[in-house]
Scaffold this motif. Structure first.
Motif, PDB file in Angstrom:
ATOM      1  N   ASP A  15     -56.859  43.049  38.893  1.00 27.17           N
ATOM      2  CA  ASP A  15     -56.026  41.921  39.296  1.00 27.17           C
ATOM      3  C   ASP A  15     -55.269  41.320  38.111  1.00 27.17           C
ATOM      4  O   ASP A  15     -54.120  40.894  38.236  1.00 27.17           O
ATOM      5  N   LYS A 195     -54.487  36.213  49.952  1.00 29.12           N
ATOM      6  CA  LYS A 195     -54.403  35.915  48.526  1.00 29.12           C
ATOM      7  C   LYS A 195     -53.970  34.465  48.322  1.00 29.12           C
ATOM      8  O   LYS A 195     -53.100  33.971  49.060  1.00 29.12           O
ATOM      9  N   GLN A 197     -52.740  31.792  45.103  1.00 27.52           N
ATOM     10  CA  GLN A 197     -52.475  31.468  43.709  1.00 27.52           C
ATOM     11  C   GLN A 197     -52.339  29.948  43.635  1.00 27.52           C
ATOM     12  O   GLN A 197     -51.677  29.339  44.478  1.00 27.52           O
TER      13      GLN A 197
ATOM     14  N   LYS B 207     -47.007  38.209  42.093  1.00 25.90           N
ATOM     15  CA  LYS B 207     -48.348  38.771  41.942  1.00 25.90           C
ATOM     16  C   LYS B 207     -48.984  39.001  43.320  1.00 25.90           C
ATOM     17  O   LYS B 207     -49.702  39.979  43.536  1.00 25.90           O
ATOM     18  N   TYR B 211     -50.031  42.677  47.015  1.00 26.30           N
ATOM     19  CA  TYR B 211     -51.104  42.906  47.981  1.00 26.30           C
ATOM     20  C   TYR B 211     -50.643  42.745  49.434  1.00 26.30           C
ATOM     21  O   TYR B 211     -51.428  42.955  50.354  1.00 26.30           O
TER      22      TYR B 211
END
Lengths: 214, 214
Positions: A15, A195, A197, B207, B211
């Motif tokens: 990652d 995901k 962030q 980022k 995915y």
């Protein structure tokens, strides 16, 4: 010949390596804007403050992008990184929370050139619903699940107050969102296939004050 | 008895561990707000999505904060983390660049309760110089070195356009700034004694698209 897509399918890339790819892409775009055609891991290292060995190792996860002694063709490596990062087409993004920060994000000029289009705005405040920011109408966040499902949006930016952040994230997940950029200062609990962030200026500042002297 | 200050002086703690301390602190504050007195590495793990072993190991760099079987006293651990992160007194912060984002940051209500006071605003635009945002006057960034030196400010937030980011960072360093929270989408080159944390929503989004599936 590099085949980035196969490389990606066949092995798990750490990652932390994935997180550096956007920085490589950003730097390559800058170098191209400066009129350069070819670059080297050394030049990228100088620009990025990483070691050239790390850059070569990171890129080697995805294939062979340069020849020993001749460096990297910038346009080619940029295209490969865009493919790897799934930036070959525009992503629609839902922005939830149109306060001061949400406003600034809705008007941020860098999203579109970098592959992201703010396609829907949501807020719970009746005074904001129906208004437009950057010509995008603010929708009632009560209808967020259906609206995001219908629009097929997979990415959301969360700029809501702390106390509704987790509940909003739950609804984004229900709507099929796969990636959340979270500006609320809390850790969101989401399923493993989603995901997150986090951007919390306080956490970033506090990390630095550890090293500061008054 | 833990002595966090000595622990900090005597050994080098990995930067990645330091970066998690603000998240521990944030979670402890939340737990205290919920009325809890004591917590455990397991509870912190659930809240943060880390393993309890990692949390114990991270904290062990700084001393013994809990007793086996009784957990951590929240108020005590919070105070220790604040000491470790140099948050025992308020930090003055200079905010450079009062565009959309700078505006939102100047008005951000979480800085003061978390130990940071926006003490000075700077911009190069003559139409902004002399105006006030959140009652703080916008100063001419031409005089930034002297103004920051005189005010003794050690921390800056950089929210200027990309093309002036490095030049502005150079002047912040000249003024004695030790930590820069950088919102400009570029890697700043600074001396090793100056810390930089970068916030670039594009890099964070890219980022995650790695995915994502369309």
């Amino acid at each position: 010949m590099a085949d980035a897509t196969n490389a990606k399918r066949n092995k798990v890339v750490p990652d932390i390596v994935v997180g550096r790819l956007p920085l490589y892409l950003r730097t390559l775009i800058r170098l191209e804007e400066e009129g350069k055609i070819v670059t080297s891991s050394q030049e990228l290292a100088t620009r990025l403050g990483f070691s050239s060995a790390q850059i070569r190792k990171d890129l080697s996860h995805f294939g062979e992008f340069g020849k020993q002694g001749t460096g990297y063709n910038i346009a080619y490596l940029m295209q490969q990184l865009k493919n790897i990062l799934n930036l070959d087409a525009m992503w629609d993004v839902a922005l939830v929370g149109v306060g001061d920060l949400g406003h600034a994000l809705a008007r941020y000029g860098r999203f579109v050139p970098k592959g992201f289009r703010i396609a829907a705005l949501f807020d719970a405040d009746p005074r904001k619903i129906g208004t437009r920011v950057n010509n995008i109408p603010v929708q009632n966040s009560e209808h967020i699940v259906d609206a995001i499902k219908q629009a097929g949006i997979k990415i959301a930016i969360l700029a809501v107050p702390l106390d509704v952040a987790q509940d909003t994230a739950d609804r984004l997940v229900e709507a099929g969102v796969q990636a959340i950029l979270n500006y609320a200062p809390t850790t969101l609990i989401v399923p493993p296939n989603v995901k997150v962030q986090n951007i919390d200026p306080i956490a970033h500042l506090q990390k630095m004050t550890y090293y500061c002297e008054r």
